[in-house]
Design an enzyme around this catalytic site. Structure first.
Site, mmCIF file in Angstrom:
data_model
loop_
_atom_site.group_PDB
_atom_site.id
_atom_site.type_symbol
_atom_site.label_atom_id
_atom_site.label_comp_id
_atom_site.label_asym_id
_atom_site.label_seq_id
_atom_site.Cartn_x
_atom_site.Cartn_y
_atom_site.Cartn_z
ATOM 1 N N ASP A 148 18.543 92.849 15.580
ATOM 2 C CA ASP A 148 18.699 94.051 16.376
ATOM 3 C C ASP A 148 19.712 94.971 15.700
ATOM 4 O O ASP A 148 20.674 94.505 15.105
ATOM 5 C CB ASP A 148 19.183 93.663 17.784
ATOM 6 C CG ASP A 148 19.074 94.817 18.740
ATOM 7 O OD1 ASP A 148 18.359 95.776 18.417
ATOM 8 O OD2 ASP A 148 19.703 94.771 19.802
ATOM 9 N N GLY A 149 19.502 96.247 15.824
ATOM 10 C CA GLY A 149 20.502 97.196 15.361
ATOM 11 C C GLY A 149 20.098 98.038 14.161
ATOM 12 O O GLY A 149 20.902 98.830 13.679
ATOM 13 N N ASN A 150 18.869 97.880 13.688
ATOM 14 C CA ASN A 150 18.439 98.689 12.541
ATOM 15 C C ASN A 150 18.447 100.179 12.860
ATOM 16 O O ASN A 150 18.890 100.990 12.053
ATOM 17 C CB ASN A 150 17.014 98.300 12.132
ATOM 18 C CG ASN A 150 16.970 96.925 11.496
ATOM 19 O OD1 ASN A 150 17.991 96.420 11.059
ATOM 20 N ND2 ASN A 150 15.805 96.333 11.453
ATOM 21 N N ARG A 151 17.966 100.475 14.070
ATOM 22 C CA ARG A 151 17.891 101.893 14.424
ATOM 23 C C ARG A 151 19.269 102.483 14.635
ATOM 24 O O ARG A 151 19.553 103.597 14.212
ATOM 25 C CB ARG A 151 17.063 102.049 15.698
ATOM 26 C CG ARG A 151 15.655 101.578 15.502
ATOM 27 C CD ARG A 151 14.730 102.279 16.444
ATOM 28 N NE ARG A 151 14.962 101.906 17.818
ATOM 29 C CZ ARG A 151 14.304 102.474 18.817
ATOM 30 N NH1 ARG A 151 13.427 103.406 18.571
ATOM 31 N NH2 ARG A 151 14.532 102.093 20.054
ATOM 32 N N ARG A 152 20.125 101.687 15.288
ATOM 33 C CA ARG A 152 21.468 102.204 15.524
ATOM 34 C C ARG A 152 22.206 102.385 14.201
ATOM 35 O O ARG A 152 22.954 103.329 14.015
ATOM 36 C CB ARG A 152 22.233 101.253 16.444
ATOM 37 C CG ARG A 152 23.063 102.008 17.444
ATOM 38 C CD ARG A 152 23.721 101.107 18.441
ATOM 39 N NE ARG A 152 22.826 100.126 19.008
ATOM 40 C CZ ARG A 152 23.263 98.976 19.516
ATOM 41 N NH1 ARG A 152 24.533 98.674 19.476
ATOM 42 N NH2 ARG A 152 22.410 98.123 20.043
ATOM 43 N N HIS A 172 15.239 100.264 8.917
ATOM 44 C CA HIS A 172 14.423 99.053 8.912
ATOM 45 C C HIS A 172 14.335 98.450 7.512
ATOM 46 O O HIS A 172 14.310 97.234 7.347
ATOM 47 C CB HIS A 172 13.022 99.367 9.431
ATOM 48 C CG HIS A 172 12.992 99.681 10.895
ATOM 49 N ND1 HIS A 172 13.464 98.807 11.841
ATOM 50 C CD2 HIS A 172 12.572 100.775 11.577
ATOM 51 C CE1 HIS A 172 13.320 99.352 13.034
ATOM 52 N NE2 HIS A 172 12.793 100.548 12.907
ATOM 53 N N ASN A 179 7.798 97.117 21.427
ATOM 54 C CA ASN A 179 8.100 98.129 20.411
ATOM 55 C C ASN A 179 6.959 99.108 20.199
ATOM 56 O O ASN A 179 7.157 100.167 19.621
ATOM 57 C CB ASN A 179 8.397 97.454 19.068
ATOM 58 C CG ASN A 179 9.727 96.745 19.075
ATOM 59 O OD1 ASN A 179 10.436 96.812 20.058
ATOM 60 N ND2 ASN A 179 10.050 96.070 18.008
#
Lengths: 386, 317
Positions: free
Chosen positions: A48-52, A65, A96
């Site tokens: 989790d956290g690629n987008r952030r 990503h 998603n």
């Protein structure tokens, strides 16, 4: 952009050949020494956290990503080198698909590119001996991606030493539903033929022998099974007297008739399209033919948690360790069935692209430590009390 | 913005498959092919040395780590004690209300995992009282062995007594109903029905707390039981396997056990769900205090609510 380049000096330093070599040696040394202790057999990751990360670094989401994928490659290397057998990653949730089409397409394209690259380097992947398994609802994936998926799975399927489970359109609930559905399917159709073929005895023959014996002795037992004796004799003949014959014929001579129970079923019902109602009829007739349970259908009472586990996508022991990055303390619908018992969950407060050996090692060492403490539990308790 | 991505794509596109392999080679594990005599000698000596170094390093790492973790545990223990003193409820509902007043949201459905220990009943009573004071309307308590389910009336009496010690005989004292899946709900026989004495409007405002007791059999076993029923229905032709959907199962499970909790609090030192119902744990926020060994404490409860309510946790008021 600025943040991407600010670390360039540091990166330049780290990429100097001697520095890089030394770092590589340190990594190897650490992994090698960790192998001296217990190592979890199965680790699951929620990436989790690629987008952030992309947002805080002001780059495109897809770039986030990509960085996430690179972090994954590094973590996988650490896992396999230290002797973890199964790694499960949450690559793409069914939820998603609700994201923007642009991002979903980007992710799909990335998956495809990576899989194509993987199939180009088949023998390199083999050296780690990892088999790739894709788990999830395949019907949701684009055809061209699915083709590459199958290729990669096919190529690595003989690798035995490690497994990479990629959960790709997956949610834990969907998996449970899938498992329940498969179990129900299994239990509402006849058991596979092979189970019966193994035995050299035929049920018809045995029954015939019983009948012979009972005819010799007395006729008392005949009352208990009134329909069977004539049927067994006419089993090979075309069914002359309607439904009852073919039903108990199925009952008796299951080994030879298992191959085409649907045909006999349709011969019973006037319209073959009405599957449920015809099956209902069939069942009612079976009940009427002096038998409470059909031997064809397995008893639902035999369903256990293991049955459901067997029908889940993930075909390996439950993970000992679940690691989720980005500091969100939720399972987010991941591996619910596997994780809710003895798995230790770790929520780590860093974004996935920043996750690396140095963030992973403390979690692993702590796991080892608690494992050791659990092993000599009394000693640990006493130390804590003191 | 798109530039680095494009650049990367161009770079990767330029490398052929062979070039990529060449770059990757030095990082791959070694194969045991083509060893000469001298190398074979080295292969006998080197692993021994390497193994010694590794086990030595392993011992050092774990020594350092155990020192670190003891310090961390001590720190958390002190912090826990400090918070326990600073945030004590004094059995006063107003204090608890004030503690949660700054929160943007309070969980509607709160869930706890409690361990089986001597003070289990007290833990249940106390946490029920805190939840009622904080405005939680549904509290589910998971205890693995199911010992809590044995005597609902007894437990209800105990909770009622604890509530009285918090609220006195105030008209705001919440009414409690206690239930467990597959057991008849135990509602307060003494509590007045709102429809009977709703004369001054106070009793109709009286908050209500539903307490649900669950154990390990309400997790997997419920799903197994559901599957059995579905399989039987399918055998009888009353249902086709394609009818089984997430919606159907969710409806069944929600009705027979419970819905999804908003917040799950663990009072252990690490996050292990111990068989907590898997279906419901999907999106639940899980809270635990690192290295916590002090059992069911009010400060843990409060910290969980604050984390859930996205409030800053300040030491001191």
């Amino acid at each position: 952009m600025a943040t991407l380049h600010s670390g360039s000096l540091q990166r330049w330093l780290l990429s100097l050949p001697p520095v890089e070599y030394a770092l590589q040696q340190v990594r190897e040394l650490l992994i090698g020494s960790l192998k001296c202790g217990p190592i979890p057999q199965h680790i699951a990751f929620i990436m989790d956290g690629n987008r952030r990360w992309a947002r805080t670094h002001h780059v495109e989401t897809v770039e986030g990503h990509h960085m996430g994928f690179e972090a994954l490659a590094k973590v996988l290397e650490v896992c396999y080198k230290s002797g973890v057998e199964y790694v499960t990653i949450y690559a793409f949730s069914i939820e998603n698909f609700k994201r923007s089409k642009y991002e979903v397409d980007g992710l799909m394209d990335m998956a495809k590119t990576k899989l194509v690259q993987m199939s180009q380097h088949g023998e390199l992947f083999d050296r780690y001996g990892a088999a790739v398994r894709i788990l999830g609802d395949r019907s949701l994936v684009r055809d061209d991606v699915l083709e590459q998926v199958d290729k990669a799975v096919e190529m690595t399927k003989d690798n035995g030493s490690a497994v990479l489970n990629v959960c790709f359109p997956y949610t834990g609930r969907e998996e449970i539903v899938h498992s329940i559905r498969e179990t129900v399917k299994d239990y509402s159709s006849a058991p596979p033929e092979k189970r019966k073929e193994k035995r050299p005895f035929s049920e018809t023959h045995i029954q015939r022998n019983i009948r012979k014996g009972s005819q010799l002795e007395s006729l008392a037992e005949e009352q208990e099974m009134p329909a069977e004796p004539p049927v067994a004799e006419t089993a090979s003949m075309p069914s002359s007297d309607a439904e009852n014959t073919s039903v108990s014929e199925q009952d008796l001579d299951s080994s030879s008739h298992l191959a085409h129970p649907p045909s006999s079923q349709t011969s019973l019902s006037p319209s073959p399209d009405l599957q449920p109602s015809s099956r209902l009829d069939l069942y009612a007739q079976k009940k009427s033919s002096s038998r409470s349970k059909s031997p064809h259908l397995p008893d639902p009472e035999n369903i256990s948690a293991e049955t459901l586990t067997r029908n889940t996508y993930i075909n390996c022991p439950p993970p000992e360790l679940l690691i989720r990055t980005s500091g969100v303390n939720r399972l987010s619908d991941f591996m619910l069935w596997q994780v809710h018992e003895n798995t230790e969950c770790k929520f780590i407060d860093c974004l996935w692209p920043e996750f690396n050996l140095w963030k992973f090692l403390p979690a692993l060492v702590e796991w080892q430590w608690s494992q050791k403490k659990a092993m000599n539990g009394n000693g640990g308790e006493r130390a804590k009390a003191a | 913005m798109v530039a680095p991505q494009q650049a990367r794509e161009v770079r990767t596109a330029q490398l052929s498959a062979q070039e990529r392999e060449r770059i990757l080679k030095p990082y791959l594990p070694k194969t045991n092919q083509g060893a000469t005599h001298q190398q074979r000698h080295k292969q006998r000596i080197r692993p021994v040395i390497r193994r010694t170094i590794h086990s030595l390093l392993f011992a050092i790492i774990h020594l350092i780590f155990s020192i670190y973790i003891r310090i961390r545990q001590a720190y958390h223990a002190v912090l826990g004690q400090l918070l326990a003193v600073l945030y004590y409820h004094h059995r006063t509902p107003e204090l608890i209300k004030r503690d949660v007043s700054g929160l943007t949201k309070v969980p509607k459905h709160l869930s706890l995992i409690l361990d089986r220990r001597e003070s289990l009943l007290d833990d249940v009573c106390e946490s029920a009282a805190w939840s009622a004071c904080a405005g939680v309307s549904m509290l589910s308590i998971y205890e693995k062995t199911g010992i809590l389910k044995h005597s609902l009336p007894h437990l209800h009496r105990r909770i009622e007594r604890t509530m009285t010690s918090y609220y006195g005989n105030s008209p705001n004292k919440p009414s409690i109903s206690l239930r467990a899946p597959h057991l008849p709900s135990y509602s307060p026989p003494t509590s007045p029905d709102p429809s009977i004495n709703g004369h001054d409007g106070v009793s109709s405002q009286r908050p209500h707390l539903t307490i649900l007791l669950i154990d390990a059999s309400d997790g997997r076993q419920t799903l197994v039981d559901l599957t059995k029923t579905l399989a039987e229905m399918s055998q009888h032709g009353k249902l086709s396997p394609s009818d089984i959907s997430s919606k159907l199962i969710d409806a069944e499970i929600t009705e027979s056990v419970m819905g999804e909790p908003d917040l799950l609090i663990l009072f252990g030192a690490k996050i292990v769900l111990e068989g907590y119902p898997p279906w419901q744990a999907r999106l639940t926020e899980i809270y635990h205090v690192q290295d916590h060994a002090g059992g069911v404490g009010y400060h843990v409860f409060l910290r969980a609510l604050r984390k859930y309510g996205q409030a800053e946790f300040r030491v001191g008021r």
